[in-house]
Design a protein around this motif. Structure first.
Motif, PDB file in Angstrom:
ATOM      1  N   PHE A  35      47.826 -41.927 -17.367  1.00 43.10           N
ATOM      2  CA  PHE A  35      46.566 -41.726 -16.505  1.00 43.10           C
ATOM      3  C   PHE A  35      45.953 -40.029 -16.309  1.00 43.10           C
ATOM      4  O   PHE A  35      44.906 -40.196 -16.456  1.00 43.10           O
ATOM      5  N   LEU A  36      47.132 -39.207 -16.782  1.00 49.06           N
ATOM      6  CA  LEU A  36      46.732 -37.909 -16.777  1.00 49.06           C
ATOM      7  C   LEU A  36      45.406 -37.482 -17.983  1.00 49.06           C
ATOM      8  O   LEU A  36      44.379 -36.798 -17.722  1.00 49.06           O
ATOM      9  N   TYR A  70      42.217 -39.120 -16.457  1.00 50.28           N
ATOM     10  CA  TYR A  70      41.887 -38.045 -15.255  1.00 50.28           C
ATOM     11  C   TYR A  70      41.224 -36.778 -15.633  1.00 50.28           C
ATOM     12  O   TYR A  70      40.230 -36.363 -15.064  1.00 50.28           O
ATOM     13  N   ASP A  80      51.881 -29.788 -10.451  1.00 48.31           N
ATOM     14  CA  ASP A  80      51.530 -31.024 -10.808  1.00 48.31           C
ATOM     15  C   ASP A  80      51.394 -31.287 -12.458  1.00 48.31           C
ATOM     16  O   ASP A  80      51.800 -30.391 -13.064  1.00 48.31           O
ATOM     17  N   SER A  81      50.820 -32.534 -12.817  1.00 53.00           N
ATOM     18  CA  SER A  81      50.725 -32.548 -14.153  1.00 53.00           C
ATOM     19  C   SER A  81      51.847 -33.396 -14.823  1.00 53.00           C
ATOM     20  O   SER A  81      52.830 -33.496 -13.813  1.00 53.00           O
ATOM     21  N   HIS A 131      55.495 -31.599  -7.035  1.00 53.39           N
ATOM     22  CA  HIS A 131      55.767 -32.918  -7.398  1.00 53.39           C
ATOM     23  C   HIS A 131      57.094 -32.958  -7.979  1.00 53.39           C
ATOM     24  O   HIS A 131      57.596 -31.831  -8.658  1.00 53.39           O
ATOM     25  N   GLU A 151      58.934 -37.713  -9.365  1.00 51.26           N
ATOM     26  CA  GLU A 151      58.021 -38.912  -9.629  1.00 51.26           C
ATOM     27  C   GLU A 151      58.509 -39.658 -10.952  1.00 51.26           C
ATOM     28  O   GLU A 151      58.839 -40.912 -10.767  1.00 51.26           O
ATOM     29  N   HIS A 174      55.855 -36.996  -3.941  1.00 54.18           N
ATOM     30  CA  HIS A 174      56.742 -37.945  -4.222  1.00 54.18           C
ATOM     31  C   HIS A 174      58.180 -38.028  -3.756  1.00 54.18           C
ATOM     32  O   HIS A 174      58.392 -38.449  -2.534  1.00 54.18           O
ATOM     33  N   SER A 205      49.881 -45.173  -5.922  1.00 57.78           N
ATOM     34  CA  SER A 205      50.019 -44.442  -7.131  1.00 57.78           C
ATOM     35  C   SER A 205      51.339 -44.744  -8.027  1.00 57.78           C
ATOM     36  O   SER A 205      51.464 -44.968  -9.128  1.00 57.78           O
ATOM     37  N   ASP A 212      47.067 -40.094  -2.948  1.00 58.79           N
ATOM     38  CA  ASP A 212      47.240 -39.203  -4.609  1.00 58.79           C
ATOM     39  C   ASP A 212      45.840 -39.210  -5.198  1.00 58.79           C
ATOM     40  O   ASP A 212      45.368 -37.979  -5.239  1.00 58.79           O
ATOM     41  N   ASP A 213      45.654 -40.182  -5.920  1.00 53.21           N
ATOM     42  CA  ASP A 213      44.391 -40.228  -6.753  1.00 53.21           C
ATOM     43  C   ASP A 213      43.644 -41.600  -6.537  1.00 53.21           C
ATOM     44  O   ASP A 213      43.405 -42.393  -7.385  1.00 53.21           O
TER      45      ASP A 213
HETATM   46  N1  ADE Z   1      47.687 -35.145 -11.059  1.00 53.79           N
HETATM   47  C1  ADE Z   1      47.260 -35.970 -10.231  1.00 53.79           C
HETATM   48  N2  ADE Z   1      47.833 -36.747  -9.775  1.00 53.79           N
HETATM   49  C2  ADE Z   1      49.096 -36.515 -10.189  1.00 53.79           C
HETATM   50  C3  ADE Z   1      50.424 -37.316 -10.291  1.00 53.79           C
HETATM   51  N3  ADE Z   1      50.461 -38.446  -9.487  1.00 53.79           N
HETATM   52  N4  ADE Z   1      51.540 -36.762 -10.823  1.00 53.79           N
HETATM   53  C4  ADE Z   1      51.329 -35.733 -11.280  1.00 53.79           C
HETATM   54  N5  ADE Z   1      50.166 -34.991 -11.324  1.00 53.79           N
HETATM   55  C5  ADE Z   1      49.157 -35.569 -10.893  1.00 53.79           C
END
Ligand code: ADE
Ligand code: ZN
Length: 326
Positions: free
Chosen positions: A59-60, A63, A168-169, A196, A199, A220, A247, A277-278
């Protein structure tokens, strides 16, 4: 259904939203055109078809590529306002939104352009939609702590615009301990702290986020459920978790939404909130997260109401503002 109408009607706050993750394919195409930026897709449908992820890194990669179309102050304002319009339609009254400054400054977009654009969108949301918001500067954990410090320095002139920092990331291989000093510096600057944790990363990372980063809120937190002592600690601290069911499903943190840990988290007394989240990448905004989770695991109105109240209680609003809204 009645339950969906009930969900729609609940006033809520959203506490885990990456503004870059609210970039819908339609806006991605419009900005690519406006800015004359090439994107590796022929159509909106082709973009959506590419959103099939087997883990966080999958995903990253897509994104961060999507964020390349964001260049001007107007782009960031348009991005933010588009999110707030969708949030307002879901009866979100307050949102604390993450942005990833390094994703933009590393492409040559000035820090001030990003922040001023987002703030303009947030100001418009307050004026036109009545939605209040706060901005959280999130460090990319796959980059170094020195780079995080450099980002925090860039933020100094804009400090009054931020409510907190985040982390994040890519989680695995980048434990919270890597950012202990920069989080202490952010706290000394008066910022709230989120990270985060758990996760994809193990319970040890969650312990580090609590013990070494001294977070005020956990993003998370799913894998905390593997460690009963950790769950007791989270409950004892009254820590708020910003959980993101769609997510988790899209990134294969859970194989089936029916197996999502939210019911067990609630049973154990964790302060759970539901978030998107996204949403442009994971198939829905906050109400869709409430609806699909409720349908999959069978949540009661009491549980849904509790999580909506938790979202205000766990926000960084001051106590007087919370008292007005809960
Ligand atoms: N950046 C954007 N969404 C994220 C996620 N769910 N986990 C980690 N980094 C992110
Ligand atoms: Zn996130």
């Amino acid at each position: 259904t009645d339950l969906n109408a009930f969900i729609d009607g609940l006033p809520k706050a959203e506490l885990h939203l990456h503004i870059e993750g609210s970039l819908e394919p339609e806006l991605m195409f419009a900005l690519a055109e406006r800015n004359k930026v090439a994107i590796p897709f022929d159509s909106v449908e082709a973009v959506r078809a590419a959103y099939d992820f087997s883990n966080l890194q999958d995903f990253l990669d897509i994104y961060y590529a999507g964020a390349n179309v964001l260049l001007t102050r107007q782009d960031f304002e348009d991005l933010a306002f588009a999110y707030f319009q969708r949030a307002a339609a879901d009866n979100v009254r307050h949102a604390e939104i993450f942005f990833d400054p390094q994703t933009h400054t590393d492409r040559g977009v000035p820090f001030g352009v990003v922040v001023e654009g987002l703030i303009a969108g947030m100001d418009r949301a307050k004026a036109e939609l009545g939605v209040t918001s706060g901005l959280i500067l999130s460090f990319l954990r796959h980059l170094s702590e020195d780079e995080a410090f450099a980002t925090l320095e860039m933020a100094r002139p804009y400090l009054h615009h931020f409510v907190g920092v985040g982390l994040d990331s890519s989680e695995v291989g980048h434990p919270p301990s890597k950012f202990q000093r920069v989080f202490a510096a952010a706290q000394a600057m008066g910022l709230k702290l989120c990270a985060h944790a758990g996760e994809e990363g193990p319970p040890e990372y969650v312990w580090e986020a609590l013990d070494l980063l001294h977070i005020d809120r956990m993003d998370h937190g799913n894998r905390s459920m593997e460690d009963p002592a950790l769950v007791r600690r989270i409950v004892a601290e009254g820590m708020t978790l910003t959980v993101c069911p769609l997510s988790n499903h899209k990134l294969c943190v859970v194989d089936d939404l029916k197996d999502h840990p939210v019911p067990e988290m609630l049973r154990q007394g964790i302060r759970v909130t539901l978030n998107s989240d996204d949403p442009a990448y994971f198939g829905g905004y906050v109400n869709e997260n409430y609806r699909q989770l409720a349908a999959a695991v069978g949540l009661t109105r009491e549980q849904l109401t509790l999580m909506a109240r938790n979202s205000f209680a766990g926000s960084f609003l001051d106590d007087a503002a919370k008292a007005e809204r809960i």
